[in-house]
Design a protein around this motif. Sequence first.
Motif, PDB file in Angstrom:
ATOM      1  N   PHE A 100     -11.599 -37.569  -2.819  1.00 56.06           N
ATOM      2  CA  PHE A 100     -11.676 -36.185  -2.367  1.00 56.06           C
ATOM      3  C   PHE A 100     -13.071 -35.865  -1.840  1.00 56.06           C
ATOM      4  CE2 PHE A 100     -13.081 -31.880  -3.599  1.00 56.06           C
ATOM      5  CZ  PHE A 100     -12.348 -31.150  -2.681  1.00 56.06           C
ATOM      6  N   SER A 101     -14.100 -36.276  -2.569  1.00 59.64           N
ATOM      7  CA  SER A 101     -15.458 -35.957  -2.141  1.00 59.64           C
ATOM      8  C   SER A 101     -15.824 -36.716  -0.872  1.00 59.64           C
ATOM      9  CB  SER A 101     -16.463 -36.250  -3.254  1.00 59.64           C
ATOM     10  OG  SER A 101     -16.476 -37.619  -3.568  1.00 59.64           O
ATOM     11  N   GLN A 102     -15.373 -37.963  -0.738  1.00 61.28           N
ATOM     12  CA  GLN A 102     -15.652 -38.736   0.472  1.00 61.28           C
ATOM     13  C   GLN A 102     -14.975 -38.103   1.686  1.00 61.28           C
ATOM     14  OE1 GLN A 102     -17.705 -41.267   1.042  1.00 61.28           O
ATOM     15  NE2 GLN A 102     -17.104 -41.370   3.171  1.00 61.28           N
ATOM     16  N   ALA A 119      -7.845 -34.879   1.973  1.00 59.08           N
ATOM     17  CA  ALA A 119      -8.704 -34.483   0.851  1.00 59.08           C
ATOM     18  C   ALA A 119      -7.926 -33.641  -0.147  1.00 59.08           C
ATOM     19  CB  ALA A 119      -9.917 -33.713   1.366  1.00 59.08           C
ATOM     20  N   MET A 120      -7.104 -32.737   0.353  1.00 61.33           N
ATOM     21  CA  MET A 120      -6.300 -31.897  -0.530  1.00 61.33           C
ATOM     22  C   MET A 120      -5.349 -32.750  -1.362  1.00 61.33           C
ATOM     23  SD  MET A 120      -3.465 -29.006   0.434  1.00 61.33           S
ATOM     24  CE  MET A 120      -2.486 -30.239   1.266  1.00 61.33           C
ATOM     25  N   ASN A 121      -4.714 -33.731  -0.723  1.00 67.14           N
ATOM     26  CA  ASN A 121      -3.791 -34.604  -1.447  1.00 67.14           C
ATOM     27  C   ASN A 121      -4.520 -35.451  -2.483  1.00 67.14           C
ATOM     28  OD1 ASN A 121      -1.466 -33.698  -0.154  1.00 67.14           O
ATOM     29  ND2 ASN A 121      -1.719 -35.132   1.531  1.00 67.14           N
ATOM     30  N   ALA A 122      -5.714 -35.916  -2.148  1.00 63.18           N
ATOM     31  CA  ALA A 122      -6.498 -36.703  -3.104  1.00 63.18           C
ATOM     32  C   ALA A 122      -6.881 -35.847  -4.305  1.00 63.18           C
ATOM     33  CB  ALA A 122      -7.748 -37.258  -2.431  1.00 63.18           C
ATOM     34  N   GLN A 123      -7.237 -34.595  -4.049  1.00 61.45           N
ATOM     35  CA  GLN A 123      -7.612 -33.697  -5.142  1.00 61.45           C
ATOM     36  C   GLN A 123      -6.406 -33.419  -6.037  1.00 61.45           C
ATOM     37  OE1 GLN A 123      -8.775 -29.719  -4.023  1.00 61.45           O
ATOM     38  NE2 GLN A 123     -10.199 -29.568  -5.729  1.00 61.45           N
ATOM     39  N   ARG A 124      -5.264 -33.231  -5.442  1.00 65.84           N
ATOM     40  CA  ARG A 124      -4.048 -32.983  -6.227  1.00 65.84           C
ATOM     41  C   ARG A 124      -3.691 -34.178  -7.105  1.00 65.84           C
ATOM     42  NH1 ARG A 124       0.110 -29.956  -2.067  1.00 65.84           N
ATOM     43  NH2 ARG A 124      -0.932 -27.936  -2.130  1.00 65.84           N
ATOM     44  N   LYS A 152      -8.192 -31.879  15.474  1.00 64.46           N
ATOM     45  CA  LYS A 152      -7.033 -32.570  14.906  1.00 64.46           C
ATOM     46  C   LYS A 152      -7.489 -33.518  13.795  1.00 64.46           C
ATOM     47  CE  LYS A 152      -2.988 -35.193  16.041  1.00 64.46           C
ATOM     48  NZ  LYS A 152      -1.756 -34.710  16.589  1.00 64.46           N
ATOM     49  N   GLN A 153      -8.594 -34.256  14.043  1.00 60.14           N
ATOM     50  CA  GLN A 153      -9.134 -35.152  13.028  1.00 60.14           C
ATOM     51  C   GLN A 153      -9.561 -34.369  11.794  1.00 60.14           C
ATOM     52  OE1 GLN A 153     -12.365 -37.245  14.886  1.00 60.14           O
ATOM     53  NE2 GLN A 153     -11.043 -38.742  15.866  1.00 60.14           N
ATOM     54  N   LEU A 154     -10.171 -33.207  12.013  1.00 56.22           N
ATOM     55  CA  LEU A 154     -10.608 -32.367  10.903  1.00 56.22           C
ATOM     56  C   LEU A 154      -9.416 -31.926  10.066  1.00 56.22           C
ATOM     57  CD1 LEU A 154     -12.828 -30.746   9.431  1.00 56.22           C
ATOM     58  CD2 LEU A 154     -12.430 -28.913  11.075  1.00 56.22           C
ATOM     59  N   SER A 155      -8.366 -31.514  10.723  1.00 55.36           N
ATOM     60  CA  SER A 155      -7.165 -31.081  10.017  1.00 55.36           C
ATOM     61  C   SER A 155      -6.584 -32.211   9.170  1.00 55.36           C
ATOM     62  CB  SER A 155      -6.132 -30.598  11.031  1.00 55.36           C
ATOM     63  OG  SER A 155      -4.934 -30.276  10.398  1.00 55.36           O
ATOM     64  N   ILE A 156      -6.554 -33.409   9.724  1.00 52.12           N
ATOM     65  CA  ILE A 156      -6.026 -34.562   9.000  1.00 52.12           C
ATOM     66  C   ILE A 156      -6.890 -34.881   7.785  1.00 52.12           C
ATOM     67  CG2 ILE A 156      -5.645 -37.056   9.152  1.00 52.12           C
ATOM     68  CD1 ILE A 156      -4.768 -36.533  12.098  1.00 52.12           C
ATOM     69  N   ALA A 203     -15.062 -34.613   6.579  1.00 52.02           N
ATOM     70  CA  ALA A 203     -14.588 -33.392   7.235  1.00 52.02           C
ATOM     71  C   ALA A 203     -15.757 -32.496   7.612  1.00 52.02           C
ATOM     72  CB  ALA A 203     -13.619 -32.652   6.327  1.00 52.02           C
ATOM     73  N   GLN A 204     -16.765 -32.409   6.761  1.00 49.63           N
ATOM     74  CA  GLN A 204     -17.949 -31.608   7.076  1.00 49.63           C
ATOM     75  C   GLN A 204     -18.681 -32.172   8.281  1.00 49.63           C
ATOM     76  OE1 GLN A 204     -20.174 -31.638   3.427  1.00 49.63           O
ATOM     77  NE2 GLN A 204     -19.334 -29.676   2.759  1.00 49.63           N
ATOM     78  N   GLU A 205     -18.772 -33.487   8.385  1.00 45.76           N
ATOM     79  CA  GLU A 205     -19.444 -34.113   9.523  1.00 45.76           C
ATOM     80  C   GLU A 205     -18.691 -33.821  10.826  1.00 45.76           C
ATOM     81  OE1 GLU A 205     -22.464 -35.662   9.470  1.00 45.76           O
ATOM     82  OE2 GLU A 205     -22.466 -34.940   7.404  1.00 45.76           O
ATOM     83  N   ILE A 206     -17.378 -33.881  10.780  1.00 43.19           N
ATOM     84  CA  ILE A 206     -16.569 -33.564  11.961  1.00 43.19           C
ATOM     85  C   ILE A 206     -16.761 -32.103  12.338  1.00 43.19           C
ATOM     86  CG2 ILE A 206     -14.208 -33.367  12.846  1.00 43.19           C
ATOM     87  CD1 ILE A 206     -13.517 -35.818  11.079  1.00 43.19           C
ATOM     88  N   ASP A 207     -16.815 -31.227  11.344  1.00 48.98           N
ATOM     89  CA  ASP A 207     -17.019 -29.805  11.601  1.00 48.98           C
ATOM     90  C   ASP A 207     -18.372 -29.559  12.259  1.00 48.98           C
ATOM     91  OD1 ASP A 207     -16.136 -27.102  11.503  1.00 48.98           O
ATOM     92  OD2 ASP A 207     -17.435 -26.767   9.756  1.00 48.98           O
ATOM     93  N   LYS A 208     -19.394 -30.276  11.831  1.00 47.80           N
ATOM     94  CA  LYS A 208     -20.719 -30.149  12.450  1.00 47.80           C
ATOM     95  C   LYS A 208     -20.673 -30.573  13.917  1.00 47.80           C
ATOM     96  CE  LYS A 208     -23.445 -30.834   8.259  1.00 47.80           C
ATOM     97  NZ  LYS A 208     -24.352 -31.748   7.543  1.00 47.80           N
TER      98      LYS A 208
END
Length: 59
Positions: free
Chosen positions: A36-38, A24-29, A15-19, A43-48
């Motif tokens: 976005f990069s932060q 990140a998508m909204n920041a990029q837009r 759930k945290q990853l999804s958020i 998100a990568q750390e949560i995925d790990k």
Amino acid sequence: MFSIFKKDPTKKLKKQLSIKLEQAMNAQRNGDIRTFSQLSFEAQEIDKQIEAIEVEESK
């Protein structure tokens, strides 16, 4: 024996990853590449963490 009553330890992390990915998508837009990069890094750390838990469970 009672594995059906065990909570999924990755559910909260997913759930945290999804958020984080949505933020990140909204920041990029909005053109905020630094945010976005932060958020992508977080998100990568949560995925790990999710992958590590799933590897432990499969053993």
